[in-house]
Design an enzyme around this catalytic site. Structure first.
Site, PDB file in Angstrom:
ATOM      1  N   ASP A 171     -20.034  18.651  36.685  1.00 61.88           N
ATOM      2  CA  ASP A 171     -20.556  18.422  37.990  1.00 61.88           C
ATOM      3  C   ASP A 171     -21.088  16.905  38.237  1.00 61.88           C
ATOM      4  O   ASP A 171     -21.852  16.580  38.847  1.00 61.88           O
ATOM      5  CB  ASP A 171     -21.978  19.439  38.192  1.00 61.88           C
ATOM      6  CG  ASP A 171     -22.839  18.977  37.039  1.00 61.88           C
ATOM      7  OD1 ASP A 171     -22.517  18.484  36.129  1.00 61.88           O
ATOM      8  OD2 ASP A 171     -24.113  19.646  37.068  1.00 61.88           O
TER       9      ASP A 171
ATOM     10  N   HIS B 212      -0.160  -3.398  32.674  1.00 58.92           N
ATOM     11  CA  HIS B 212      -1.311  -2.583  33.284  1.00 58.92           C
ATOM     12  C   HIS B 212      -2.119  -1.861  31.930  1.00 58.92           C
ATOM     13  O   HIS B 212      -2.766  -0.860  31.955  1.00 58.92           O
ATOM     14  CB  HIS B 212      -1.000  -1.363  34.044  1.00 58.92           C
ATOM     15  CG  HIS B 212      -0.464  -1.763  35.416  1.00 58.92           C
ATOM     16  ND1 HIS B 212       0.355  -0.976  35.862  1.00 58.92           N
ATOM     17  CD2 HIS B 212      -0.454  -2.800  35.887  1.00 58.92           C
ATOM     18  CE1 HIS B 212       0.806  -1.477  37.050  1.00 58.92           C
ATOM     19  NE2 HIS B 212       0.285  -2.723  37.026  1.00 58.92           N
TER      20      HIS B 212
ATOM     21  N   HIS C 252       7.849  -8.292  37.191  1.00 60.91           N
ATOM     22  CA  HIS C 252       7.136  -7.933  38.335  1.00 60.91           C
ATOM     23  C   HIS C 252       7.320  -8.837  39.509  1.00 60.91           C
ATOM     24  O   HIS C 252       7.914  -9.883  39.490  1.00 60.91           O
ATOM     25  CB  HIS C 252       5.693  -7.645  38.036  1.00 60.91           C
ATOM     26  CG  HIS C 252       4.909  -8.825  37.621  1.00 60.91           C
ATOM     27  ND1 HIS C 252       4.592 -10.035  38.629  1.00 60.91           N
ATOM     28  CD2 HIS C 252       4.478  -9.181  36.142  1.00 60.91           C
ATOM     29  CE1 HIS C 252       3.739 -10.587  37.534  1.00 60.91           C
ATOM     30  NE2 HIS C 252       3.929 -10.190  36.418  1.00 60.91           N
TER      31      HIS C 252
ATOM     32  N   HIS D  25       1.142  -9.764  46.269  1.00 62.77           N
ATOM     33  CA  HIS D  25       0.959  -8.437  47.098  1.00 62.77           C
ATOM     34  C   HIS D  25      -0.033  -9.016  48.149  1.00 62.77           C
ATOM     35  O   HIS D  25      -0.885  -9.707  47.938  1.00 62.77           O
ATOM     36  CB  HIS D  25       0.602  -7.164  46.450  1.00 62.77           C
ATOM     37  CG  HIS D  25      -0.703  -7.577  45.442  1.00 62.77           C
ATOM     38  ND1 HIS D  25      -1.772  -7.458  45.806  1.00 62.77           N
ATOM     39  CD2 HIS D  25      -0.595  -7.655  43.962  1.00 62.77           C
ATOM     40  CE1 HIS D  25      -2.521  -7.946  44.791  1.00 62.77           C
ATOM     41  NE2 HIS D  25      -1.991  -7.945  43.568  1.00 62.77           N
TER      42      HIS D  25
ATOM     43  N   GLU E 158       1.099 -14.418  41.761  1.00 61.92           N
ATOM     44  CA  GLU E 158       0.736 -14.220  40.198  1.00 61.92           C
ATOM     45  C   GLU E 158       1.960 -13.999  39.434  1.00 61.92           C
ATOM     46  O   GLU E 158       2.313 -12.941  38.911  1.00 61.92           O
ATOM     47  CB  GLU E 158      -0.037 -12.885  40.245  1.00 61.92           C
ATOM     48  CG  GLU E 158       0.824 -11.649  41.003  1.00 61.92           C
ATOM     49  CD  GLU E 158      -0.259 -10.458  40.884  1.00 61.92           C
ATOM     50  OE1 GLU E 158      -0.414 -10.100  39.689  1.00 61.92           O
ATOM     51  OE2 GLU E 158      -0.515  -9.909  41.947  1.00 61.92           O
TER      52      GLU E 158
ATOM     53  N   ARG F 217      -0.124 -14.444  32.380  1.00 62.01           N
ATOM     54  CA  ARG F 217       0.092 -14.189  33.994  1.00 62.01           C
ATOM     55  C   ARG F 217      -1.269 -15.353  34.575  1.00 62.01           C
ATOM     56  O   ARG F 217      -2.112 -15.398  33.770  1.00 62.01           O
ATOM     57  CB  ARG F 217      -0.261 -12.885  34.209  1.00 62.01           C
ATOM     58  CG  ARG F 217      -0.337 -12.695  35.838  1.00 62.01           C
ATOM     59  CD  ARG F 217       0.058 -11.330  36.322  1.00 62.01           C
ATOM     60  NE  ARG F 217      -1.097 -10.411  35.948  1.00 62.01           N
ATOM     61  CZ  ARG F 217      -0.976  -9.556  34.840  1.00 62.01           C
ATOM     62  NH1 ARG F 217       0.090  -9.423  34.285  1.00 62.01           N
ATOM     63  NH2 ARG F 217      -1.993  -9.009  34.692  1.00 62.01           N
TER      64      ARG F 217
ATOM     65  N   GLU G 285      -2.862 -15.864  38.270  1.00 57.98           N
ATOM     66  CA  GLU G 285      -3.054 -15.222  39.612  1.00 57.98           C
ATOM     67  C   GLU G 285      -4.061 -15.693  40.369  1.00 57.98           C
ATOM     68  O   GLU G 285      -5.192 -15.867  39.959  1.00 57.98           O
ATOM     69  CB  GLU G 285      -3.138 -13.576  39.380  1.00 57.98           C
ATOM     70  CG  GLU G 285      -3.623 -12.772  40.684  1.00 57.98           C
ATOM     71  CD  GLU G 285      -3.550 -11.287  40.410  1.00 57.98           C
ATOM     72  OE1 GLU G 285      -4.035 -10.891  39.565  1.00 57.98           O
ATOM     73  OE2 GLU G 285      -3.290 -10.941  41.420  1.00 57.98           O
TER      74      GLU G 285
HETATM   75  N1  GLY Z   1      -4.935  -6.685  39.553  1.00 59.32           N
HETATM   76  C1  GLY Z   1      -3.587  -5.865  39.976  1.00 59.32           C
HETATM   77  C2  GLY Z   1      -2.642  -6.734  40.273  1.00 59.32           C
HETATM   78  O1  GLY Z   1      -2.383  -8.033  39.888  1.00 59.32           O
HETATM   79  O2  GLY Z   1      -1.700  -6.484  41.079  1.00 59.32           O
HETATM   80 MN    MN Z   2      -2.533  -8.838  41.813  1.00 57.10          MN
HETATM   81 MN    MN Z   3      -4.364  -8.878  39.068  1.00 56.20          MN
END
Ligand code: GLY
Ligand code: MN
Ligand code: MN
Length: 443
Positions: A46, A249, A356, A360, A390, A411, A413
């Site tokens: 719950d 991820h 990738h 986005h 990124e 990375r 970003e």
């Molecule tokens: N944190 C998710 C991305 O960079 O797309």
């Molecule tokens: Mn991102």
């Molecule tokens: Mn990110």
């Protein structure tokens, strides 16, 4: 080290009614739009997950409760903006918190009329009578899809009484998501504010990072700053040392940091629903090794080339293409790829190390709504759009690659707003040059 936060920005009073009017203006006159709120989700037994409102619903209403449905009707005697919600009840409020109730829906949220959610099955079909078109985002919530169909069917059975039932279902998201894609001045201020907190949080993490700390301890430093500012996480933070930085991820965040490794942190705060999304990669002990520095500088150069391409009238794909070109040439120069640039780009052999996209849309959702292509063509960037840039490189142990590169994951970003002159990097205050990072971590 701390950037002082400015006063929290607020929405102008008419922000939400302006959005609704813009949507109403694009709807057929004899139509109706139905937008359900998010539901509470159980975590275990719950205990509930913290409530997060549906972004479309939030965008149109600013109403942050579950168990509600917004209805927009361009022309109707009941009004243009109707809200079905929970009735105020002192006993329920004692257990589960404050509710706006029907009065609050009208006074605070500017609904023209409010109805108890428990009466939706009788009231909503009557509002749909003699409307030809229903605007609704199908396929997001299957059980609600079923409910909408049941309401429409209930009207078909009344046709002999002279009622017209809706005969067209139009995708609401096509209109709404185009609106959400271009951010108003107020939205830009909120996103700038969320970005500022993320910058402070990343600085704190960088400062507190040391060998033998656990990844979750660095995550805690990030969360400290988010909550300190009254913000939530926009997504689960990624805090990955060494080879964990190569897992795109990675969210376990439970390993011990090693001297000599890099640490990749991808974390962003959310303010009033608006996300920020930052990644930084830096050496655990404050100094890059030669291979780490070479790859880091390459990713940084790729990011600079991509950001340069974020400007009105460039297409969505141009930043990505610019980043890929720099990365591919750099990988050739460093001996990680063989051949010539043209072949590498054509055969996409760089995807072994960069798999990738370069960004986005960013907004109420971290991977925000809005189409990337229109009629199969990459869309043009417009003032007010916000996107991430990124690029990264992730080198897995592999016979083809000199072991000195193995397990380096990088990375970088930032969040970019498209402006009339080009762009504004909302996260620019967070250092990322090699020398700056080393100096900051040693200070
Ligand atoms: N944190 C998710 C991305 O960079 O797309
Ligand atoms: Mn991102
Ligand atoms: Mn990110």
């Amino acid at each position: 080290m701390k950037t002082v936060l400015t006063t929290p920005p607020q929405f102008p009073k008419d922000e939400f009614s302006t959005r609704r009017t813009r949507l109403l203006d694009q709807m057929e006159r004899d139509s109706i739009a139905i937008i359900p709120s998010a539901a509470l989700k159980m975590r275990n037994r719950d205990a509930e997950f913290p409530f997060r409102q549906d972004s479309d619903f939030l965008y149109l209403t600013n109403f942050n409760e579950p168990n509600a449905i917004a209805v927009l009707i361009p022309e109707h005697e009941a009004g243009q903006f109707l809200l079905f919600c929970r009735e105020k009840d002192a006993k329920t409020e004692r257990w589960t918190g404050r509710m706006a109730g029907l009065e609050g829906a009208k006074t605070t949220y500017q609904a023209d009329n409010a109805f108890p959610i428990d009466e939706i099955d009788t009231i909503l079909p009557s509002l749909m009578e003699n409307r030809t078109t229903v605007y609704y985002s199908m396929g997001v919530n299957p059980s609600f899809d079923q409910q909408v169909m049941t309401w429409i069917s209930s009207l078909h059975s009344k046709i002999r009484k002279g009622i017209t039932a809706p005969h067209a279902l139009t995708a609401l998201d096509l209109i709404l998501h185009e609106m959400r894609l271009v951010k108003s001045e107020a939205e830009q201020s909120l996103m700038r504010y969320a970005a500022q907190t993320s910058v402070i949080a990343h600085q704190r993490a960088m400062k507190r990072c040391q060998a033998e700390a656990y990844e979750y301890q660095i995550e805690a430093e990030i969360l400290h700053e988010f909550r300190q500012a009254g913000m939530e996480v926009a997504y689960t933070s990624i805090v990955g040392g060494g080879e964990n930085g190569c897992i795109l991820h990675y969210i376990e965040n439970n390993q011990c940091l090693k001297a000599g490794d890099l640490l990749l942190i991808d974390a962003g705060a959310e303010y009033q629903g608006y996300a920020s999304d930052i990644t930084r990669t830096f050496p655990v002990s404050g100094k890059f090794s030669d291979p780490q520095r070479a790859l880091y500088q390459l990713v940084l150069d790729a990011q600079a080339a991509a950001i340069e391409q974020v400007k009105p009238n460039n297409t969505w794909i141009e930043p990505h293409e610019a980043a890929v070109k720099v990365l591919a040439q750099g990988l050739l120069d460093l001996g990680l790829l063989q051949g010539d640039l043209e072949t590498v780009l054509e055969e996409k052999t760089y995807t072994d190390f960069y798999m990738h996209n370069t960004g986005h849309w960013l907004g109420l959702d971290v991977h925000d709504v809005g189409r990337y292509k229109i009629n199969e063509t990459w869309r043009t960037l417009e003032v007010g759009m916000v996107l991430t840039v990124e690029p990264g490189l992730y080198i897995s142990p592999n016979d083809q690659v000199d072991p000195k590169w193995w397990n380096i994951g990088i990375r970088i970003e930032d969040d970019i707003l498209v402006t009339p002159d080009g762009n504004e990097v909302l996260t620019a205050a967070l250092l990322k040059e090699v020398d700056e990072i080393e100096a900051f971590m040693m200070s």
